[in-house]
Design an enzyme around this catalytic site. Structure first.
Site, PDB file in Angstrom:
ATOM      1  CG  ASP A  32     -17.774 -38.449  49.856  1.00 13.12           C
ATOM      2  OD1 ASP A  32     -17.066 -37.540  49.460  1.00 13.12           O
ATOM      3  OD2 ASP A  32     -19.088 -38.617  49.905  1.00 13.12           O
ATOM      4  CD  GLU A 199     -19.880 -30.670  49.157  1.00 15.09           C
ATOM      5  OE1 GLU A 199     -20.945 -30.786  49.389  1.00 15.09           O
ATOM      6  OE2 GLU A 199     -19.620 -31.207  48.212  1.00 15.09           O
TER       7      GLU A 199
END
Ligand SMILES: *[C@@H]1O[C@H](CO)[C@@H](O)[C@H](O)[C@H]1NC(C)=O
Ligand SMILES: *[C@@H]1O[C@H](CO)[C@@H](O)[C@H](O)[C@H]1NC(C)=O
Length: 320
Positions: A32, A199
């Protein structure tokens, strides 16, 4: 070489070839990523999930990336399980201040909140944790308050967030971009087919459109349990002339009703790319950065590698 287009068209995800990630040296095993370039000296800073938002620095996007430490070494002020294992940093430079939004949660729960830390320089030990921005969730909510992403549109700030449950949401922020403005959140994108989540939203303005990038599919545990090909993590995009709704994919499908156009899927030795963001680099222009599993190395969550590619905006849609 003559390409057999008819044969390519029947292979899902191979409608066109994807570029391989640019090379990375130094600390490249991260999840991420969130990218920023320091205005004062042009140094890159790359933030990632885990610990108390660990981060690294480099003079080049290709590395060598050198670890700096953590943004909030003592953990987030937010009083929730997971406050020493912060997720999904989203980095911005606003009014001479570097902002890192992060999520506090634990895997598989909806007990989540979004927090903010700021620094004037991004140097180690210069960060102030401000705790919750007023966006949180618990069991029974339609959304999960993780994967923050701030966007400024027509002078106003909005926070995009969410994962699983009803996927991607947005809430208006205050004038400084530091707190929720207090109104209710609304849905931007939702996939009702299968059990796959959307997401990791990242919204980016280019030309007349706001592009909503998101990750869709199975993110994690791919070393022990791999879904059918194409159902693993991948990066998709929708666009709208407004930042606050009306997102459609390349075929005009409503992104609140399963729409989404692939930007990057598994290819060559790249598997399950996602956790992406867009950074407008002074040298390369807008780049797409992400994590992926290198199939030559391994499929475990701890094997995720940093990758990036220059975005090609041909025809008004991003591709790499
Ligand atoms: C929606 O979910 C289905 C089933 O998992 C998946 O094949 C598809 O790619 C997803 N689409 C989007 C836009 O996320
Ligand atoms: C950008 O994408 C278009 C359409 O796919 C392609 O024709 C063109 O060659 C690409 N440009 C570069 C620099 O890769």
């Amino acid at each position: 070489m003559l390409l057999n287009l008819a044969a390519l068209a029947i292979l899902p995800g191979l409608a066109y070839a994807y570029a391989n990630p640019e090379p990375c040296s130094g600390l490249c095993v991260i999840s991420d990523p969130g990218l920023m370039r320091r205005v004062s000296d042009g140094k890159y800073f790359r933030f990632s999930t885990g610990g108390e938002i660990t981060y690294a620095t480099s003079d080049s996007l290709n590395g060598p990336w050198v670890g700096v430490g953590s943004v909030v070494p003592a953990g987030s002020k937010i009083n929730l399980a997971g406050n020493t294992d912060l997720w999904a940093p989203d980095v911005h430079y606003i009014e001479q201040t570097y902002y890192v939004f992060y999520a506090v949660s634990t895997f598989g729960t909806q007990n989540s909140a979004i927090g903010l830390a700021t620094s004037p320089t991004m140097e180690l030990n210069t960060w102030t944790d401000h705790g919750s921005i007023g966006v949180s969730s618990h069991s029974g909510k339609l959304y999960n308050a993780i994967d923050p992403n701030l966007i400024k549109a027509d002078g106003a700030f909005y926070m995009n967030f969410g994962s699983f449950y009803d996927d991607i949401y947005q809430v208006p922020m205050n004038a400084a971009g530091t707190k929720s403005a207090g109104s209710s959140a609304y849905n931007l994108a939702f996939n009702s087919t299968g059990s796959q989540a959307e997401e990791g939203a990242y919204m980016y303005q280019h030309g007349n459109y706001y592009y909503l990038f998101f990750s869709s599919g199975t993110c994690c545990g791919l070393d022990t349990d791999r879904p059918a090909p194409g159902e693993e993590y991948k990066i998709m995009v929708c666009r709208s002339t407004k930042a606050t709704g009306g997102f459609v994919d390349k075929d005009g499908n409503d992104c609140q009703a399963n729409g989404g156009t692939p930007v990057l899927e598994s290819h060559d030795n790249v598997y399950a790319p996602g956790g992406q963001g867009v950074f407008d680099d002074p040298e390369y222009g807008p780049i797409l950065y992400y994590h992926y599993l290198n199939t030559d190395i391994g499929y475990a969550d701890g094997d995720k590698q940093f990758g990036w590619n220059v975005i090609n905006w041909s025809g008004g849609w991003p591709s790499v």
